[in-house]
Design an enzyme around this catalytic site. Sequence first.
Site, mmCIF file in Angstrom:
data_model
loop_
_atom_site.group_PDB
_atom_site.id
_atom_site.type_symbol
_atom_site.label_atom_id
_atom_site.label_comp_id
_atom_site.label_asym_id
_atom_site.label_seq_id
_atom_site.Cartn_x
_atom_site.Cartn_y
_atom_site.Cartn_z
ATOM 1 N N ASP A 14 0.820 -1.218 0.000
ATOM 2 C CA ASP A 14 0.000 0.000 0.000
ATOM 3 C C ASP A 14 0.854 1.269 0.000
ATOM 4 O O ASP A 14 0.701 2.139 0.869
ATOM 5 C CB ASP A 14 -0.938 0.023 1.210
ATOM 6 C CG ASP A 14 -1.702 -1.273 1.381
ATOM 7 O OD1 ASP A 14 -2.141 -1.834 0.371
ATOM 8 O OD2 ASP A 14 -1.844 -1.737 2.525
ATOM 9 N N GLU A 183 -11.476 1.132 -2.529
ATOM 10 C CA GLU A 183 -10.750 1.430 -1.294
ATOM 11 C C GLU A 183 -9.501 2.245 -1.635
ATOM 12 O O GLU A 183 -9.331 2.706 -2.763
ATOM 13 C CB GLU A 183 -10.348 0.115 -0.598
ATOM 14 C CG GLU A 183 -9.523 -0.807 -1.472
ATOM 15 C CD GLU A 183 -9.298 -2.176 -0.862
ATOM 16 O OE1 GLU A 183 -9.716 -2.402 0.295
ATOM 17 O OE2 GLU A 183 -8.703 -3.035 -1.538
#
Length: 511
Positions: A14, A183
């Site tokens: 991420d 997301e």
Amino acid sequence: MTYRNPVLDADWSDPDVVRVGDDFYLTASSFSRAPGLPLLHSRDLVNWTLVGHALERLEPAAEFRTPRHDCGVWAPSLRHHDDRFWIFWGDPDQGIFQVNAPAIRGPWTRPHLVKEGKGLIDPCPLWDDETGEAYLVHAWAKSRAGVKNRLTGHRMHPAGTSVLDEGKLIVDGDRIPGWFTLEGPKLYRHDGWFWILAPAGGVETGWQGAFRARDFFGPYEERIVLEQRDTDVNGPHQGGWVRTPSGEDWFLHFQQRGAYGRVVHLQPMRWDDVDGWPVIGDDGAPVREHRLPDLPPQPPAAPATDDDFPGGRFGRQWQWTANPQVGWATHHSGDGLRLACVRTADAHDLRRLPHVLTQRLPGVPSAVEVELTLHGEEPGARAGLAVLGDAFSWIGLQRGSDGDVHLVHRFAEAVALGAPPTPSGQWGKERDADHPRLAPGGRARLRIEIGAGARCRFAYDVGDGLRPSGPVFAATPWRWVGALLGLFALAPAGPGHAGAASFDAFRISPL
């Protein structure tokens, strides 16, 4: 001159990136490992070094006394505002936190809870120079909140300390045909638009989306701007946009690679002259090789892996599997890592232990070696080198009831989700992978060869040459985290000290 992807070939999950002057900085998810929020530096977006961590310990501290491998720090955002660095992240069980510092190496503030709540993940702030307003966007984890596939926006206090409203649903992925698991939003201002770069479709097969609106609260229009197409880069998404001093645009994102975790790719990016949308990669497909960014040439560099543990101190690449305690590692005048044989009731399940010192599994075929001496005199005291995931295997030394030190190699298989608990708890029971043998002097050289598909072959040398041990072990990830290499020392539960183990000359070399 060209570069090849991935530019970070290990589990830097991420990623988010920011430029300050001529320097680029990157952070990534660290889940329950401590220290957390790794900080990487580059001058050319290709060669990166690890320069520190922004989070010394996870809070609330009581929640992270033991490993919570898939919890903790999820999908951080890194920004620079008002001469300070800021990192926001979501803890799916606690809420949205932030830390900040005047320089990348700190000192960083203690975590501040910006918004409390279950399932609040992937936050990103924006201080809008055009309006003077501050905003925050975040996603949702269905496992905690019961909802997902949506992005919520808030006005935020300019000091980054709190949100100023109840929040508004600004993007509803359920209303976009074919979109799911929206997301990881990253919020920007560009060319008069509010932009949200956000992935959807899941980590294995997903894509990168872009959303734009004239007003922060919408309405937003969307477009897919990066997807696998006919390449071998599955699920290319979730990352950050950065602009170089010369005006070039680049996008750093991850690719999920099983036991190797989420490796990081660098994609060229431009803004379309006709409709103003971002175009990432090769017209929306990821590139494997591309010309270097227009930046000053830099020497090859990568986050450190090897360690001689000078003075008993370990390098920045190492993280404990939970908040550390005093006494796990001992500083001293020479080289070598000295780990206490921590007493524990979970001596047969490394996945439950907070005092395992870990680093990321390399993404290319590699050999891992370390020298080990077991000093602990307690029967059952052990230490070793592990490959740690939902299944694990380790090779090392153990003090027998006869007082001798034996070379042992053990493993534990993962148990399928929904299976009834085993006698050892949630996971499979540890078993011998090979017959133990004597280790004269309590010393051994340990080796793991990690081949294609993260298939691991173990070997050892107890003074008579390198010998193979046990069957091939296929490393496995946790739910969100790649497999880890680990060093540990422990002893069965009981009173008093149980001695220590020394590790020397830790090396990772390409096969």
